[in-house]
Design a protein around this motif. Structure first.
Motif, PDB file in Angstrom:
ATOM      1  N   GLU A 131       0.820  -1.210   0.000  1.00  0.00           N
ATOM      2  CA  GLU A 131       0.000   0.000   0.000  1.00  0.00           C
ATOM      3  C   GLU A 131       0.855   1.262   0.000  1.00  0.00           C
ATOM      4  O   GLU A 131       0.464   2.278  -0.592  1.00  0.00           O
ATOM      5  CB  GLU A 131      -0.958  -0.057   1.194  1.00  0.00           C
ATOM      6  N   VAL A 134       2.035   1.688  -3.711  1.00  0.00           N
ATOM      7  CA  VAL A 134       0.940   2.186  -4.554  1.00  0.00           C
ATOM      8  C   VAL A 134       0.672   3.659  -4.265  1.00  0.00           C
ATOM      9  O   VAL A 134       0.379   4.447  -5.177  1.00  0.00           O
ATOM     10  CB  VAL A 134      -0.329   1.332  -4.319  1.00  0.00           C
ATOM     11  N   ASP A 135       0.804   4.037  -3.014  1.00  0.00           N
ATOM     12  CA  ASP A 135       0.562   5.434  -2.641  1.00  0.00           C
ATOM     13  C   ASP A 135       1.624   6.362  -3.240  1.00  0.00           C
ATOM     14  O   ASP A 135       1.310   7.437  -3.759  1.00  0.00           O
ATOM     15  CB  ASP A 135       0.551   5.564  -1.123  1.00  0.00           C
ATOM     16  N   ALA A 143      -0.821   4.143  -9.427  1.00  0.00           N
ATOM     17  CA  ALA A 143      -1.826   5.024  -8.824  1.00  0.00           C
ATOM     18  C   ALA A 143      -3.251   4.536  -9.077  1.00  0.00           C
ATOM     19  O   ALA A 143      -4.173   4.892  -8.337  1.00  0.00           O
ATOM     20  CB  ALA A 143      -1.658   6.447  -9.352  1.00  0.00           C
ATOM     21  N   ARG A 146      -4.906   2.676  -5.914  1.00  0.00           N
ATOM     22  CA  ARG A 146      -5.117   3.292  -4.601  1.00  0.00           C
ATOM     23  C   ARG A 146      -6.592   3.163  -4.222  1.00  0.00           C
ATOM     24  O   ARG A 146      -7.478   3.249  -5.062  1.00  0.00           O
ATOM     25  CB  ARG A 146      -4.740   4.771  -4.637  1.00  0.00           C
ATOM     26  N   ASP A 147      -6.814   2.981  -2.935  1.00  0.00           N
ATOM     27  CA  ASP A 147      -8.184   2.983  -2.392  1.00  0.00           C
ATOM     28  C   ASP A 147      -9.112   2.050  -3.169  1.00  0.00           C
ATOM     29  O   ASP A 147     -10.216   2.417  -3.575  1.00  0.00           O
ATOM     30  CB  ASP A 147      -8.749   4.406  -2.411  1.00  0.00           C
ATOM     31  N   GLU A 151      -7.559  -3.076   0.542  1.00  0.00           N
ATOM     32  CA  GLU A 151      -6.445  -2.829   1.465  1.00  0.00           C
ATOM     33  C   GLU A 151      -6.659  -3.594   2.789  1.00  0.00           C
ATOM     34  O   GLU A 151      -7.788  -3.683   3.293  1.00  0.00           O
ATOM     35  CB  GLU A 151      -6.315  -1.338   1.755  1.00  0.00           C
TER      36      GLU A 151
END
Length: 282
Positions: A131, A134-135, A143, A146-147, A151
């Motif tokens: 994570e 990816v952030d 990207a 993300r979210d 997660e």
């Protein structure tokens, strides 16, 4: 002026000039005794063009090599390769022979609480790493992930806090988790195709076989306690589908060689994940 050449003589001239019933443009339009000749090109060029046309059409019509699952998108290709690395007890498409303790059916496992805690701690380190990568997105394609709702870091943090409240000591990450986390960091900086192979296998494996393992282990040693690690906010099937679509979209820009390279990384993903899973039995 009227020609003075006798008729018989003019007829002789026409007789000496030969006109052949040949459609070719060339020396056939001239008397044979005329010292100039032209190569017979016309009859052959159309044939060469026609032949070239047949060859190109044949080449275009040759069936392109299809990879298993390719018609449904690249994620299906990844799934196909991953299933082959399961045992027959784990998946009907599995081809792997049982060699390690964690590859046996879960019903035959003998998990320990300490081992399970080590598994959760190392898993959290891996998810923290994924994570975080990816952030930061060292490659723009990261990207996209993300979210996603898949997660696990926050969920694992809650579970470890619960164990702490029950009086259990939380161990430090062990070699399998540390090694895998470092490998993911290095890979993410230089090899996006290989990194996304691990991303896919880690999250999707946990949503399938991982849930089944969590349920069985909870029945054995946790009095059927439902850990947050195995819960998702929202409909899991839709969350997975959203990520499938993102992965397929990213892979559309890859060459066939890059896709194959991604698929070849699957075995390493299973190796590292298997070493962490084995901690449950330690």
């Amino acid at each position: 002026m009227v020609s003075l050449t006798p008729i018989s003589q003019s007829q002789s001239l026409f007789n000496k000039t030969q006109f052949l019933a040949n459609p070719n443009l060339g020396s056939d339009f001239l008397p044979k005794k005329f010292p100039v000749s032209f190569p017979k090109m016309t009859t052959r060029f159309p044939m060469k063009k026609a032949a070239a046309g047949v060859v190109s059409a044949t080449t275009a019509e040759m069936p392109k090599k299809r990879y298993p699952g390719e018609a449904k998108g690249f994620v299906e290709e990844m799934r196909f390769v991953a299933m082959k690395l399961h045992t027959r007890d784990q998946a009907k498409e599995g081809e792997k022979e049982v060699k390690e303790p964690q590859e046996r059916p879960v019903a035959k496992w003998d998990p320990t609480l300490d081992g399970y805690l080590r598994f959760l701690v190392d898993s959290k380190l891996v998810y923290d790493t994924l994570e975080g990568i990816v952030d930061k997105a060292p490659f723009p394609s990261y990207a996209e992930f993300r979210d996603t709702g898949l997660e696990r870091s926050e969920k694992l943090a809650k579970d470890l806090e619960w164990f702490k409240e029950q009086g259990h000591a939380i161990p430090e990450p062990s070699a399998p988790g540390v090694t895998y986390a470092e490998y993911l960091k290095e890979l993410s900086e230089k090899d996006p195709q290989a990194f996304l192979c691990h991303f896919y296998n880690i999250y999707f494996a946990h949503s399938a076989g991982g849930r089944m393992i969590g349920k069985k282990v909870a029945e054995m040693i946790l009095d059927k306690k439902d850990l947050e690690f195995y819960k998702w906010d929202g409909e899991l099937s839709q969350l997975l589908q959203n990520v499938r679509e993102k992965l397929n979209k990213v892979a559309e820009s890859w060459t066939r060689e890059e896709k194959n390279h991604c698929l070849e990384e699957t075995e390493k993903s299973f190796k590292h994940s298997g070493e962490i899973l084995r901690l449950i039995l330690s």
